[in-house]
Design a protein around this motif. Structure first.
Motif, PDB file in Angstrom:
ATOM      1  N   THR A   7       5.037  -1.653  -3.798  1.00 50.60           N
ATOM      2  CA  THR A   7       3.613  -1.878  -3.814  1.00 50.60           C
ATOM      3  C   THR A   7       3.390  -2.779  -2.760  1.00 50.60           C
ATOM      4  OG1 THR A   7       3.007  -1.263  -5.946  1.00 50.60           O
ATOM      5  CG2 THR A   7       1.443  -2.459  -4.801  1.00 50.60           C
ATOM      6  N   GLN A   8       3.993  -3.945  -2.558  1.00 48.45           N
ATOM      7  CA  GLN A   8       3.858  -5.071  -1.351  1.00 48.45           C
ATOM      8  C   GLN A   8       5.156  -5.285  -0.927  1.00 48.45           C
ATOM      9  OE1 GLN A   8       2.359  -8.541  -3.493  1.00 48.45           O
ATOM     10  NE2 GLN A   8       0.268  -7.574  -3.562  1.00 48.45           N
ATOM     11  N   PRO A 121      -4.353  -1.368   1.430  1.00 47.21           N
ATOM     12  CA  PRO A 121      -3.661  -0.209   1.749  1.00 47.21           C
ATOM     13  C   PRO A 121      -3.161   0.259   2.899  1.00 47.21           C
ATOM     14  CG  PRO A 121      -5.534  -0.090   0.196  1.00 47.21           C
ATOM     15  CD  PRO A 121      -5.748  -1.391   0.924  1.00 47.21           C
ATOM     16  N   PRO A 131      -0.199   4.755  -1.425  1.00 45.33           N
ATOM     17  CA  PRO A 131      -0.115   3.747  -2.367  1.00 45.33           C
ATOM     18  C   PRO A 131       0.434   2.514  -2.340  1.00 45.33           C
ATOM     19  CG  PRO A 131       1.145   5.760  -2.704  1.00 45.33           C
ATOM     20  CD  PRO A 131       0.598   5.998  -1.222  1.00 45.33           C
ATOM     21  N   TYR A 132       0.844   2.277  -1.452  1.00 47.05           N
ATOM     22  CA  TYR A 132       1.292   1.046  -1.053  1.00 47.05           C
ATOM     23  C   TYR A 132       0.821   0.037  -0.189  1.00 47.05           C
ATOM     24  CZ  TYR A 132       3.769   3.770   2.408  1.00 47.05           C
ATOM     25  OH  TYR A 132       4.237   4.668   3.236  1.00 47.05           O
ATOM     26  N   ARG A 133       1.156  -1.283  -0.205  1.00 48.86           N
ATOM     27  CA  ARG A 133       0.044  -2.148   0.771  1.00 48.86           C
ATOM     28  C   ARG A 133       0.806  -2.747   2.266  1.00 48.86           C
ATOM     29  NH1 ARG A 133      -5.085  -3.044  -1.637  1.00 48.86           N
ATOM     30  NH2 ARG A 133      -4.931  -1.926  -3.520  1.00 48.86           N
TER      31      ARG A 133
END
Length: 190
Positions: A7-8, A121, A131-133
């Motif tokens: 995600t990050q 995002p 869906p990830y940042r």
């Protein structure tokens, strides 16, 4: 084997000594930065927080491929030292307070931290959210001074590249557009 992207995760163009970040500016600031290979005040405002972005597509989203407004019409690729980038991360706090943190605690933390981190995002070629940042790093106070005086190694105007990729996307030539994207990889060792 398919692996998911965290995600990050910091993804960037980098080597052992530098990492590329992006910023968008007006002609006046961009021309000055290109001439001096750093940001000079004026026209650059040292007293303001300046946001650097390692993600090319997030920068394109923010600046609308350089067509959003006059203040963001020039896209600059800025190669900075890895040491400086790592210093910024080490001296940062989130741009949002942690749960259960009092207003006073948050204010004290911000006052001690010359760098803000924000995760937004990531974007695809159509500038739609993924869906990830992607990380944005806001530099203020001593961090801005270090950025302009020590960290910047090279500044390049990549506005023509941004416009070319945008044109290919508009004409639905996605494979050709993808080939022109800067080769960003997960940043290891941070």
């Amino acid at each position: 084997m398919i692996t998911s992207i965290p995600t990050q995760q910091i993804r960037a163009v980098y080597n052992n000594t530098t990492i590329r970040v992006y910023q968008a500016y007006s002609d006046v600031i961009a021309d000055s930065a290109l001439e001096y290979q750093t940001f000079v005040a004026p026209p650059f405002k040292i007293e303001r927080m300046t946001w650097i972005k390692p993600s090319f597509l997030w920068m394109m989203y923010r600046a609308g491929w350089g067509f959003k407004d006059e203040g963001q019409k020039r896209i600059l690729a800025i190669d900075i030292t890895r040491e400086g980038f790592e210093w910024a991360l080490a001296h940062s706090c989130s741009s949002h307070s942690a749960p259960n943190m009092s207003h006073e605690e948050w204010k004290q933390l911000k006052n001690r931290s010359p760098v803000r981190i924000q995760w937004d995002p990531e974007r695809n070629l159509l500038l739609q959210p993924l869906p990830y940042r992607a990380i944005q790093i806001g530099l203020s106070q001593e961090a801005v001074q270090l950025y302009i005086k020590e960290w910047i190694q090279r500044i390049t105007d990549i506005t023509p590249l941004a416009h070319k990729i945008n044109s290919l996307v508009i004409n639905q030539q996605m494979d050709e557009a993808k080939k022109l994207l800067p080769p960003e990889s997960p940043l290891l060792g941070i």
